[in-house]
Design a protein around this motif. Structure first.
Motif, PDB file in Angstrom:
ATOM      1  N   ASN B 113      15.996 -12.805  -3.657  1.00 21.14           N
ATOM      2  CA  ASN B 113      15.749 -14.312  -2.766  1.00 21.14           C
ATOM      3  C   ASN B 113      15.525 -13.773  -1.264  1.00 21.14           C
ATOM      4  O   ASN B 113      14.944 -14.445  -0.682  1.00 21.14           O
ATOM      5  CB  ASN B 113      16.880 -14.937  -3.257  1.00 21.14           C
ATOM      6  N   ASN B 114      16.288 -12.786  -0.827  1.00 22.79           N
ATOM      7  CA  ASN B 114      16.269 -12.413   0.414  1.00 22.79           C
ATOM      8  C   ASN B 114      14.857 -12.052   0.782  1.00 22.79           C
ATOM      9  O   ASN B 114      14.304 -12.488   1.931  1.00 22.79           O
ATOM     10  CB  ASN B 114      17.145 -11.023   0.820  1.00 22.79           C
ATOM     11  N   ALA B 115      13.997 -11.137  -0.093  1.00 23.55           N
ATOM     12  CA  ALA B 115      12.798 -10.757   0.193  1.00 23.55           C
ATOM     13  C   ALA B 115      11.942 -11.768   0.312  1.00 23.55           C
ATOM     14  O   ALA B 115      11.008 -12.012   1.143  1.00 23.55           O
ATOM     15  CB  ALA B 115      12.271  -9.726  -0.959  1.00 23.55           C
ATOM     16  N   ILE B 116      12.154 -13.093  -0.587  1.00 21.01           N
ATOM     17  CA  ILE B 116      11.422 -14.082  -0.866  1.00 21.01           C
ATOM     18  C   ILE B 116      11.356 -14.795   0.549  1.00 21.01           C
ATOM     19  O   ILE B 116      10.371 -15.416   1.207  1.00 21.01           O
ATOM     20  CB  ILE B 116      11.434 -14.894  -2.054  1.00 21.01           C
ATOM     21  N   LYS B 117      12.695 -15.017   0.838  1.00 24.67           N
ATOM     22  CA  LYS B 117      12.810 -15.764   2.145  1.00 24.67           C
ATOM     23  C   LYS B 117      12.189 -15.223   3.485  1.00 24.67           C
ATOM     24  O   LYS B 117      11.548 -15.986   4.034  1.00 24.67           O
ATOM     25  CB  LYS B 117      14.242 -15.755   2.342  1.00 24.67           C
ATOM     26  N   ASN B 118      12.240 -13.723   3.587  1.00 23.54           N
ATOM     27  CA  ASN B 118      11.569 -13.054   4.450  1.00 23.54           C
ATOM     28  C   ASN B 118      10.050 -13.368   4.528  1.00 23.54           C
ATOM     29  O   ASN B 118       9.447 -13.479   5.690  1.00 23.54           O
ATOM     30  CB  ASN B 118      11.773 -11.776   4.624  1.00 23.54           C
ATOM     31  N   ASP B 119       9.539 -13.494   3.308  1.00 26.14           N
ATOM     32  CA  ASP B 119       7.843 -13.640   3.156  1.00 26.14           C
ATOM     33  C   ASP B 119       7.692 -15.020   3.511  1.00 26.14           C
ATOM     34  O   ASP B 119       6.547 -15.165   3.954  1.00 26.14           O
ATOM     35  CB  ASP B 119       7.426 -13.159   1.720  1.00 26.14           C
TER      36      ASP B 119
END
Lengths: 152, 956
Positions: B113-119
């Motif tokens: 989810n963190n990575a998705i948020k960043n993207d």
């Protein structure tokens, strides 16, 4: 009103693409793959391109679905949708998808799908998302795919 | 455009895939895979940090191995690492791995989810799309929690790129489907509707799907979409095809978008605004007109795309059902397709026309195609097309064409596929009844059905013909004559023997005047079939014989000889033997008057909806049986009066041994209450209460009522402790305290039941003024009739008395009757009330059926209110044999080999009530890992589905 799954299989029943838009457990997926192969491969040109299925899998037989399929050489492209969905729209949806693959892989053949399986998923996601038709313009899809291709 | 080279960029992957393809055997493949897995594992564990490329390559190999069908239990972390790469190809493989191998590992979900948020925040449209596609593909609750409020913002933001909007719209749609509670509706909804006006047709395509789904859930909130959709549709259908270049497919302008817009409009009634309405009508007319124009291309893609839009437009026309001209035009268009060389089109036209037939505006227009449809029935090669033709013939049938359609269906039945025969039989039977002007035609039709497809003529069908013959005296003589003639066929179907036996037994006298069908001839004809028939048919014939004795005294001696023969009187089948014995006895001892009364002609059946129609609709089973058993019941009733002691003496011995060893002190362990009293001794506060020698008149406990001296039955707590134990069995101990034990033995047959209640006095003192009665709650009155015979008022110490309860189930019910018992023990009045375990499932008759039948019925009971499902935790060890026994005890037949998953249980049965019969299908899916079950019941009545589900789900 939704695609349940997309399957590409060859005549021997080998899966070349399986894209699921609904929760299935692994056993159910396997069963579906086998049963779609069983119903689709016995049909010929005098048959329709639609098969109503409802004894398919333990999950699916609770609802009424149909498989809309089209055969290209040795490959069967199958889309599972609700019985009330528009048959011809999905039938041409398959063809539109195949034409994009054909352009993208330059005369696509089964081996392209095997060696580039991870790219096929990208093509699918461009054209179908969340079980819905996302983009239908071949020009736009190919432009996008080429742009992605150029990225590192 | 450049062709993509094989596995470009990842040589190692291509080599690996080639190796796998070159493996000659499964073993070789596994060996190669294991080697690769070991290699990848060591790389991942190695000291050297892997570069992005290698990581991507190995993760991709793992994915390939997984897709071959092998388990992958590592590499997730490396895939998650790839998400934070700033290279597209690495990110893409990372996201693909995550999407395909969804893992609910919570640590990873947080990282993902963190990575998705960043993207999502990256403002890089390519990365945003990867992230959105991942959410749309996985659609998990965690993702919905994290992003449900973020995505609408992206969707309606002014600066979002078109392709990102497309993905965001469908991503939101997915979350709305999987976690609707987490997707807040807000001011964004109005702006979403305006996406229908977007310049980019791809955005409109994606948004239309989203809006349609949302509009189905809350139509009022999306009403404004109607005018926008009509406007958009109008622009598309009136455009020259070059206007929409990118979205023109084989000379058809934006076919998929048109279909979607027409779908969206099907969420609503016709527009109220006149201008809007006429604009929509124009669109629909234009679409119909285009179908008449010469094709712009010979390619099937062109006609498919054009017709996809056409069929959707026709769906909308039928949905509105308000414009007669459009309906008739639609019908004419479909009529052309009926003869098209494309099988697909013929199929779809038949399907679509079926719905048109039910519109008053187009019914007549549909009827004009009758010859074509009949021809389709005869010539189509694909069974599913023929099935549609049958459906359409049924839908277009009315008084004017019934005889033709029924005749065609009958002739098709001779060669019809086995898979659709039963349905055709039902349809023919319904049409024949519904449109019968003279009933001789009806009788002929049904007898023809039995002749052509006897095996597929279900009970409902032949019950119904008998009901009708009994209710219409103008057809009785004809029916008798016709069955008599039909029975002469050398090989006639058993169902014909049943109908023949029944009708001749009732109305044989109407043709007895003719010497060719004299009583003796009739009897000999029937009896010549007897030995070839199954037990139920023979039983029916025996009843016909006793009716003959009443109708024709001259054949009495002949029939008595038959009944007297060893093959009847000593028949191994108890039912046949009993009938033979009773009928013989009845014919010997009863006076002519009594005989005439007992064997009187059946009274007319109350008029009710056709049972067959009900069956076809899968609403109900047949109406009241035209019950030849009725006569038998009378006979039984008589016998019972003569020999009540015999019945009572016959059944209890085993029961006494099993349940009621009341003369001996009961071992403590067999009685839970006594166990607690005995083992917990004086330390337990309940001990006092349970001390039966000192009636605890005022002890403050729930149990007190049972023992107390209070006389008002209303205050008695109704015990239902053992109630649920009787759901799947009929015999056992219902209730026990220190004084009294109540045992039950019960038997059920169709909608009737009999219960033997045994009251055992556990003390050495007499019970006096013993009485017991059954009360039905208000709800239950009229649903279940319970007649309790009186019981001996004195029960000696250690003795046992029996009471018989006769029950009749009138309609389906939920409550249970209460057994109220009162007696004096040592001067104190005892009141006991026990819920009597009479449940709806007791009136089950198991039904065996083939897998095909099962699925067909299952499908037909597909309406949401017909199904009740429950998921519950297992209360007992999950043992297959025990579960099987319980399902059988529940009253349904267990069907083997129906469920594709052998671990599941599938059952079928019919609930018999006086009013009706309710077919019932059930399915139980154990999940041994989770120790859970999922139980699904489908019946034609929601109340029945619910009650059965409640009862059965408590049993596992």
């Amino acid at each position: 009103m939704q695609i349940r799954f997309i399957l590409i299989q060859n005549r021997a029943g080998k899966t070349r693409l399986a894209k699921w838009y609904m929760q299935f457990d692994d056993d159910e997926k396997q069963k579906l793959i086998e049963e779609v192969h069983a119903v689709v491969t016995v049909r010929d040109a005098k048959h329709t391109n639609f098969v109503e299925v409802w004894a398919l899998s333990s999950l699916l037989w609770e609802k009424n679905f149909k498989i809309i399929y089209r055969r290209y050489a040795g490959l069967y492209f199958c889309i599972c949708v609700d019985v009330t969905d528009n048959n011809l729209a999905y039938l041409e949806g398959i063809h539109n998808f195949v034409e994009v693959l054909n352009e993208y892989f330059h005369n696509v053949c089964e081996l392209d799908l095997v060696f580039n399986f991870y790219k096929v998923y990208t093509v699918v996601d461009e054209m179908f998302l969340a079980g819905e038709i996302r983009e239908t313009s071949q020009t736009k899809v190919l432009k996008q795919l080429l742009m992605l291709q150029s990225l590192e | 455009m450049p062709a993509v080279s094989k596995g470009d960029g990842m040589r190692g992957l291509a080599v690996f895939i080639s190796d796998i393809r070159n493996c000659k055997s499964k073993e070789a493949e596994i060996k190669r895979i294991n080697k690769e897995l070991a290699n990848i594992r060591s790389k991942f564990k190695g000291d050297k940090a892997l570069d992005g490329y290698s990581k991507k390559k190995y993760v991709c190999k793992l994915l390939f191995i997984f897709l071959l069908g092998h388990d992958i239990d590592f590499g997730h972390m490396e895939a998650v690492n790839l998400l934070s790469s700033n290279k597209y190809t690495e990110k893409q493989i990372g996201y693909l791995f995550i999407s395909v191998l969804v893992n609910s590992n919570s640590d990873l979900i947080r990282l993902i989810n963190n990575a998705i948020k960043n993207d999502l925040n990256s403002r890089n449209p390519t990365f945003m799309n990867l992230a959105l596609h991942c959410i749309a593909n996985v659609g998990s609750r965690e993702m919905a929690e994290a992003f449900a409020s973020e995505i609408p913002r992206i969707l309606v933001a002014g600066d979002t790129m078109d392709s990102v909007k497309q993905s965001a719209a469908l991503c939101l749609l997915r979350l709305n489907r999987t976690s609707p509670d987490l997707v807040p509706m807000g001011e964004w909804t109005a702006r979403v509707v305006h996406l229908l006006n977007d310049q980019h047709l791809g955005v409109v395509t994606a948004a239309t799907s989203l809006i349609t789904t949302l509009a189905q859930k809350s139509p009022d909130d999306f009403k404004t979409s109607i005018s926008l959709a009509v406007a958009r549709l109008s622009r598309i259908v009136t455009s020259a095809c070059i206007d929409l270049q990118d979205y023109t497919y084989y000379f058809v302008a934006a076919p998929w978008l048109s279909v979607k817009l027409l779908r969206l409009l099907q969420c609503y009634p016709p527009p109220e605004d006149a201008a809007l309405r006429s604009r929509l009508t124009e669109c629909l007319e234009t679409i119909l007109n285009k179908a008449q124009e010469p094709p712009k291309s010979k390619k099937v893609q062109h006609s498919n795309a054009k017709n996809a839009v056409l069929f959707e437009a026709i769906s909308l026309i039928i949905h509105h059902d308000s414009e007669p001209t459009l309906l008739v035009r639609a019908c004419n268009q479909l009529g052309q397709f009926l003869q098209h060389r494309e099988t697909n089109l013929r199929y779809l036209a038949l399907e679509s026309m079926c719905t048109l037939a039910s519109s008053e505006f187009s019914h007549e227009a549909v009827k004009t195609h009758i010859e074509t449809v009949i021809n389709a029935l005869k010539t189509e090669r694909d069974v599913s097309v023929r099935q549609r033709a049958v459906d359409l013939l049924y839908a277009m049938c009315d008084r004017s064409n019934a005889k033709q359609i029924v005749a065609e269906m009958l002739s098709y039945l001779e060669t019809a596929d086995y898979s659709i025969r039963e349905e055709i039989v039902l349809k023919v039977a319904i049409l024949a009844e519904k449109y019968a002007v003279d009933y001789t035609w009806y009788v002929d039709t049904i007898l023809n059905l039995i002749r052509i497809a006897g095996d597929y003529v279900s009970e409902e069908v032949w019950y119904r013909v008998i009901q009708i013959v009994i209710n219409r005296d103008d057809v009785q003589g004809y029916a008798a004559k016709t069955v008599f003639e039909a029975l002469h066929a050398p090989a006639c179907h058993e169902n014909l023997v049943k109908v023949g036996g029944y009708i001749l037994g009732e109305f044989g006298n109407l043709i007895a005047g003719d010497s060719r069908s004299s009583p003796l001839v009739q009897f000999n004809l029937l009896h010549s079939k007897f030995h070839l028939c199954s037990v139920p048919t023979r039983a029916l014939l025996l009843s016909a014989y006793i009716k003959f004795i009443n109708l024709f005294p001259e054949v009495k001696a002949t029939i008595q000889d038959v009944l007297r023969s060893d093959s009847q009187l000593r028949n191994a089948d108890v039912e046949l033997q009993q009938r033979a014995v009773e009928y013989l006895r009845l014919s010997c001892i009863a006076s002519t008057d009594i005989l005439a009364t007992v064997l009187e002609e059946m009274p007319p059946f109350p008029e009710r909806e056709s049972s067959i129609l009900a069956k076809l609709k899968k609403k109900k089973g047949p109406g009241n049986l035209p019950d030849i058993d009725d006569s038998r019941r009378n006979v039984n009733g008589n016998t019972e009066h003569h020999e009540p002691t015999e019945t009572t003496n016959k059944s209890p011995p085993s029961l006494m041994a099993d349940l009621l060893p009341t003369n001996r002190p009961r071992p403590a362990s067999s009685s839970p209450i006594m166990l607690s009293a005995g083992t917990m001794g004086s330390s337990h506060p309940f001990t006092d209460l349970l001390n039966l020698n000192s009636p605890p008149a005022a002890a403050p406990s729930l149990l007190v009522d049972v023992f107390s001296d209070l006389s008002a039955p209303a205050s008695v707590e109704v015990s239902e402790d053992n109630f649920s134990r009787f759901v799947c069995k009929n015999n056992g101990v219902l209730y026990e305290n220190q004084l009294l034990q109540i045992g039950l033995k019960s038997e059920y047959r169709q909608n009737l039941g009999r219960m033997y209640v045994f009251y055992g006095n556990k003390t050495s003192t007499q019970f006096l003024s013993f009485s017991s009665s059954v009360t039905n709650g208000d709800a239950l009155k009229g649903q279940l009739i319970v007649h309790a015979k009186s019981v001996d008022p004195v029960i000696d110490g250690g003795a046992q008395v029996q009471q018989i309860l006769n029950m009749e189930c009138v309609s389906d019910f939920t409550d249970a009757p209460v057994l109220n018992i009162q007696f004096r023990y040592g001067g104190a009045l005892q009141n006991i009330a026990v819920k009597l375990p009479v449940m709806l499932n007791k009136f089950f008759q198991p039904t065996e059926m083939t897998s095909q039948d099962f699925f067909q019925r299952w499908k037909q009971l597909g309406a949401p209110q017909q199904e009740v499902q429950k998921i519950f935790k297992s209360q007992h060890p999950m043992d297959t044999d025990v579960t099987k026994a319980k399902i059988l005890g529940f009253g349904v037949a267990l069907l083997d080999g129906v469920d594709p998953n052998p671990a599941n249980f599938v059952g079928a049965g019919v609930i018999h009530t006086k009013d009706t019969q309710v077919g019932c299908l059930l399915r139980l899916e154990p999940n041994t890992q989770a120790e859970m079950y999922r139980l699904t019941l489908r019946t034609s009545r929601d109340s029945v589905s619910q009650r059965l589900c409640d009862l059965l789900s408590e049993q596992f």
